[in-house]
Design a protein around this motif. Structure first.
Motif, PDB file in Angstrom:
ATOM      1  N   GLY A 173     -28.207   8.292  -2.021  1.00 47.72           N
ATOM      2  CA  GLY A 173     -27.830   8.785  -3.342  1.00 47.72           C
ATOM      3  C   GLY A 173     -28.244   7.969  -4.554  1.00 47.72           C
ATOM      4  N   TRP A 174     -27.778   6.747  -4.652  1.00 42.49           N
ATOM      5  CA  TRP A 174     -27.934   5.972  -5.878  1.00 42.49           C
ATOM      6  C   TRP A 174     -29.386   5.597  -6.162  1.00 42.49           C
ATOM      7  CZ3 TRP A 174     -29.998   1.102  -5.279  1.00 42.49           C
ATOM      8  CH2 TRP A 174     -29.926   0.542  -4.000  1.00 42.49           C
ATOM      9  N   ILE A 175     -30.267   5.641  -5.144  1.00 45.10           N
ATOM     10  CA  ILE A 175     -31.641   5.199  -5.362  1.00 45.10           C
ATOM     11  C   ILE A 175     -32.457   6.288  -6.071  1.00 45.10           C
ATOM     12  CG2 ILE A 175     -32.726   5.967  -3.195  1.00 45.10           C
ATOM     13  CD1 ILE A 175     -33.249   2.498  -4.551  1.00 45.10           C
ATOM     14  N   SER A 176     -31.931   7.516  -6.074  1.00 46.69           N
ATOM     15  CA  SER A 176     -32.694   8.566  -6.734  1.00 46.69           C
ATOM     16  C   SER A 176     -31.992   9.071  -7.999  1.00 46.69           C
ATOM     17  CB  SER A 176     -32.982   9.711  -5.763  1.00 46.69           C
ATOM     18  OG  SER A 176     -31.914   9.920  -4.881  1.00 46.69           O
ATOM     19  N   ASP A 177     -30.964   8.349  -8.448  1.00 47.73           N
ATOM     20  CA  ASP A 177     -30.251   8.756  -9.669  1.00 47.73           C
ATOM     21  C   ASP A 177     -29.902   7.496 -10.456  1.00 47.73           C
ATOM     22  OD1 ASP A 177     -28.559   9.630 -11.634  1.00 47.73           O
ATOM     23  OD2 ASP A 177     -27.242  10.778 -10.310  1.00 47.73           O
ATOM     24  N   THR A 225     -23.786   4.521   0.651  1.00 47.77           N
ATOM     25  CA  THR A 225     -25.047   4.206   1.322  1.00 47.77           C
ATOM     26  C   THR A 225     -24.888   4.346   2.827  1.00 47.77           C
ATOM     27  OG1 THR A 225     -25.627   2.645  -0.426  1.00 47.77           O
ATOM     28  CG2 THR A 225     -26.802   2.424   1.653  1.00 47.77           C
ATOM     29  N   LEU A 226     -23.826   3.756   3.369  1.00 51.83           N
ATOM     30  CA  LEU A 226     -23.588   3.838   4.804  1.00 51.83           C
ATOM     31  C   LEU A 226     -23.426   5.292   5.247  1.00 51.83           C
ATOM     32  CD1 LEU A 226     -23.285   1.788   7.142  1.00 51.83           C
ATOM     33  CD2 LEU A 226     -20.842   2.248   7.024  1.00 51.83           C
ATOM     34  N   ARG A 227     -22.687   6.066   4.455  1.00 51.89           N
ATOM     35  CA  ARG A 227     -22.498   7.492   4.762  1.00 51.89           C
ATOM     36  C   ARG A 227     -23.854   8.209   4.836  1.00 51.89           C
ATOM     37  NH1 ARG A 227     -20.681   9.727  -0.283  1.00 51.89           N
ATOM     38  NH2 ARG A 227     -22.911   9.677  -0.649  1.00 51.89           N
ATOM     39  N   ASP A 228     -24.688   8.012   3.818  1.00 54.22           N
ATOM     40  CA  ASP A 228     -25.982   8.702   3.790  1.00 54.22           C
ATOM     41  C   ASP A 228     -26.877   8.246   4.934  1.00 54.22           C
ATOM     42  OD1 ASP A 228     -25.328  10.274   1.657  1.00 54.22           O
ATOM     43  OD2 ASP A 228     -26.310   9.030   0.151  1.00 54.22           O
ATOM     44  N   VAL A 229     -26.813   6.954   5.269  1.00 55.25           N
ATOM     45  CA  VAL A 229     -27.649   6.432   6.351  1.00 55.25           C
ATOM     46  C   VAL A 229     -27.222   7.052   7.687  1.00 55.25           C
ATOM     47  CG1 VAL A 229     -28.182   4.377   7.715  1.00 55.25           C
ATOM     48  CG2 VAL A 229     -28.318   4.289   5.235  1.00 55.25           C
ATOM     49  N   ILE A 230     -25.928   7.075   7.954  1.00 54.32           N
ATOM     50  CA  ILE A 230     -25.453   7.625   9.227  1.00 54.32           C
ATOM     51  C   ILE A 230     -25.779   9.112   9.332  1.00 54.32           C
ATOM     52  CG2 ILE A 230     -23.355   8.205  10.532  1.00 54.32           C
ATOM     53  CD1 ILE A 230     -22.246   5.480   9.714  1.00 54.32           C
ATOM     54  N   LEU A 231     -25.642   9.820   8.209  1.00 56.08           N
ATOM     55  CA  LEU A 231     -25.933  11.261   8.226  1.00 56.08           C
ATOM     56  C   LEU A 231     -27.429  11.539   8.193  1.00 56.08           C
ATOM     57  CD1 LEU A 231     -23.230  12.602   5.748  1.00 56.08           C
ATOM     58  CD2 LEU A 231     -23.244  12.836   8.226  1.00 56.08           C
ATOM     59  N   LEU A 285     -13.782   8.781   5.151  1.00 56.63           N
ATOM     60  CA  LEU A 285     -13.135   7.464   5.162  1.00 56.63           C
ATOM     61  C   LEU A 285     -14.162   6.360   4.951  1.00 56.63           C
ATOM     62  CD1 LEU A 285     -10.510   5.835   5.836  1.00 56.63           C
ATOM     63  CD2 LEU A 285     -11.340   5.761   8.177  1.00 56.63           C
ATOM     64  N   PHE A 286     -15.273   6.416   5.688  1.00 55.56           N
ATOM     65  CA  PHE A 286     -16.334   5.417   5.540  1.00 55.56           C
ATOM     66  C   PHE A 286     -16.804   5.354   4.084  1.00 55.56           C
ATOM     67  CE2 PHE A 286     -18.557   4.189   9.730  1.00 55.56           C
ATOM     68  CZ  PHE A 286     -17.347   4.080  10.374  1.00 55.56           C
ATOM     69  N   SER A 287     -17.045   6.517   3.484  1.00 56.23           N
ATOM     70  CA  SER A 287     -17.499   6.561   2.087  1.00 56.23           C
ATOM     71  C   SER A 287     -16.521   5.817   1.187  1.00 56.23           C
ATOM     72  CB  SER A 287     -17.605   8.006   1.586  1.00 56.23           C
ATOM     73  OG  SER A 287     -18.324   8.802   2.483  1.00 56.23           O
ATOM     74  N   ALA A 288     -15.237   5.996   1.470  1.00 54.20           N
ATOM     75  CA  ALA A 288     -14.213   5.443   0.581  1.00 54.20           C
ATOM     76  C   ALA A 288     -13.987   3.951   0.799  1.00 54.20           C
ATOM     77  CB  ALA A 288     -12.896   6.200   0.771  1.00 54.20           C
ATOM     78  N   GLY A 317     -15.618  -1.663   0.106  1.00 57.70           N
ATOM     79  CA  GLY A 317     -14.651  -2.760   0.077  1.00 57.70           C
ATOM     80  C   GLY A 317     -14.749  -3.658   1.298  1.00 57.70           C
ATOM     81  N   VAL A 318     -15.028  -3.044   2.465  1.00 54.40           N
ATOM     82  CA  VAL A 318     -15.166  -3.838   3.689  1.00 54.40           C
ATOM     83  C   VAL A 318     -16.366  -4.786   3.561  1.00 54.40           C
ATOM     84  CG1 VAL A 318     -15.751  -3.726   6.150  1.00 54.40           C
ATOM     85  CG2 VAL A 318     -14.054  -2.165   5.211  1.00 54.40           C
ATOM     86  N   ILE A 319     -17.492  -4.261   3.076  1.00 55.73           N
ATOM     87  CA  ILE A 319     -18.684  -5.104   2.904  1.00 55.73           C
ATOM     88  C   ILE A 319     -18.405  -6.199   1.869  1.00 55.73           C
ATOM     89  CG2 ILE A 319     -21.120  -5.127   2.251  1.00 55.73           C
ATOM     90  CD1 ILE A 319     -21.281  -2.212   3.218  1.00 55.73           C
ATOM     91  N   ARG A 320     -17.738  -5.829   0.762  1.00 53.94           N
ATOM     92  CA  ARG A 320     -17.373  -6.815  -0.264  1.00 53.94           C
ATOM     93  C   ARG A 320     -16.577  -7.967   0.353  1.00 53.94           C
ATOM     94  NH1 ARG A 320     -12.942  -4.344  -3.334  1.00 53.94           N
ATOM     95  NH2 ARG A 320     -11.863  -5.063  -1.476  1.00 53.94           N
ATOM     96  N   ASP A 321     -15.552  -7.635   1.125  1.00 55.03           N
ATOM     97  CA  ASP A 321     -14.702  -8.676   1.705  1.00 55.03           C
ATOM     98  C   ASP A 321     -15.466  -9.517   2.720  1.00 55.03           C
ATOM     99  OD1 ASP A 321     -12.616  -7.823   0.152  1.00 55.03           O
ATOM    100  OD2 ASP A 321     -11.717  -6.586   1.704  1.00 55.03           O
TER     101      ASP A 321
END
Lengths: 201, 201, 201
Positions: free
Chosen positions: A58-62, A46-52, A124-127, A131-135
């Motif tokens: 992605g996940w909202i349309s699939d 989500t963060l990747r798609d937002v920044i780009l 890197l952000f995508s990967a 986990g960063v948000i989870r923590d």
């Protein structure tokens, strides 16, 4: 791209399980666990798609992503004891997930004309951002800041991917080599307890 | 706009250093420090561009930001003891950075037809959200919520900038006056220990 | 849509008050309280608009939201003792706010052709993410992960709304039924201390 799509769903599944398990550690209820698993799985992408500027993300349309995530939460709740014993398998899948998310982030960025170095950062952000948000939600200092060469494996893999891509290596071969490289780095680092220097005063 | 661009890069550098230093306080490793410096530097501008719908966000289409950030992290690691002694210089640069980020946020918003009051808020977000994200990741209650008239200086500067802009003051003069005003407010507040009232029960 | 717009502003007001009160618990200063109230009020809607790709996000192009939020913060500061005694009224308004935000999130998503299940998730995000961000900023594990059937009420309401929508029920009637349902679920859960199972090892 279809193998990458299936690996993406596999990565989503594994990230969901890791998020749900870490919610269980914090004694969150079923909703909290679902939510944490969900955020862990889709946060990075989500963060990747937002920044780009890729909208809708992605996940909202699939709907497949939601199905995979719901399956992951259900599996974790039903078989938590069994899953806990699968440490090696989870570790392997998790690393595959990281590799796949890194590659998808880089490929999407390159296709939008982003500078290769910045594409690696988007990989890197995508990967790692899920986990960063989870923590952060679970009120921990993000794990990747403190342990393991987790993120560094992504970075090295990303540089390798960009280099091979530049040299004209066929994409699916390049993807395979990059993921293999990320897996090997993580295993070596854990086996030999390699870690990054800490900045001290 | 070219002086503002250079000041923007200077602000990015100083924010990187402040983020990297606060990572060092938490004993994060090299990656964690880089990441924290990076997020501190680009967090505010990214959020501003996302809310306004400016895509792709600034730093992803200009490699100079990544170069400045990498330089900032490297400088902090190499000269951390020396940098720690430069408290006054860091404070001055940090305040310039805040002023520049406030102005850039307001100018971008106004140029998109956003209401002046909301433009001031976008200026504030540009200036402070990097630090808020940094503190949240490092598991602290954001500093700006508790100490100093940091954010208030941005708000006052923002109101001044909008007013002078409305009165037709030439942009680069307006930028200079606003930044000077923000610096003076911060110095006065620290000198005389001015702080905002706390909401108590 | 005009009644929904007015309810949206009411929801924004109540969320602002809840955010400001929780900032007061943490002894944040006036700015911190304002900021926390602001984020609580607009966080969910902002995230919804960003994920869906609706730019610029709602509150940035309508000054009424800022006016309502500023009013909410001022009211909380001036009448905090009195507001604290209005627990039942606040609870009722808060639940109306959640219901309204859920419905707005679902309607916006459906109108963009998002899958109904994912629209429910967007409704949930609209309703709860402001509170999640508030708790994360204040360094707590988000409340919705630990207490009450808060989020579950949104989910059940969302499923009901989608079902009635599918059956062709007139929108404003559907909105009324859904909000009533969410209120009833929350009251029942609190009265009978219903809670979700916790995932244990």
């Amino acid at each position: 791209m279809t193998i990458l799509y299936e690996l993406d769903l596999l990565g989503t599944l594994v990230f969901t399980i890791s998020g749900t398990l870490s919610a269980a550690n914090k004694k969150l209820d079923l909703f909290g666990a679902y939510f944490t698993g969900f955020i862990t799985a889709i946060g990075g992408g989500t963060l990747r798609d937002v920044i780009l500027g890729n909208f809708p993300v992605g996940w909202i349309s699939d709907i497949n992503y939601l199905i995979v995530i719901s399956t992951g939460v259900a599996l974790t709740f039903l078989f938590k004891r069994y899953i806990m014993t699968l440490k090696r398998t989870l570790f392997l899948f998790d690393t595959i997930g990281i590799g796949v998310f890194t590659i998808i982030g880089i490929e999407k960025s390159l296709s939008m004309g982003i500078h290769p170095f910045l594409s690696i950062i988007m990989g890197l952000f995508s990967a790692v951002m899920g986990g960063v948000i989870r923590d952060t939600l679970c009120n921990d200092i993000p794990l990747i800041f403190r342990k393991e060469i987790y993120a560094t494996a992504c970075l090295v893999g990303g540089v390798l991917f960009i280099t091979l891509n530049f040299l004209g290596v066929e994409p699916s071969l390049n993807q395979f080599i990059t993921i293999a490289c990320i897996i090997i780095i993580r295993i070596i680092c854990i086996r030999f307890k390699v870690s990054l220097p800490v900045l001290k005063y």
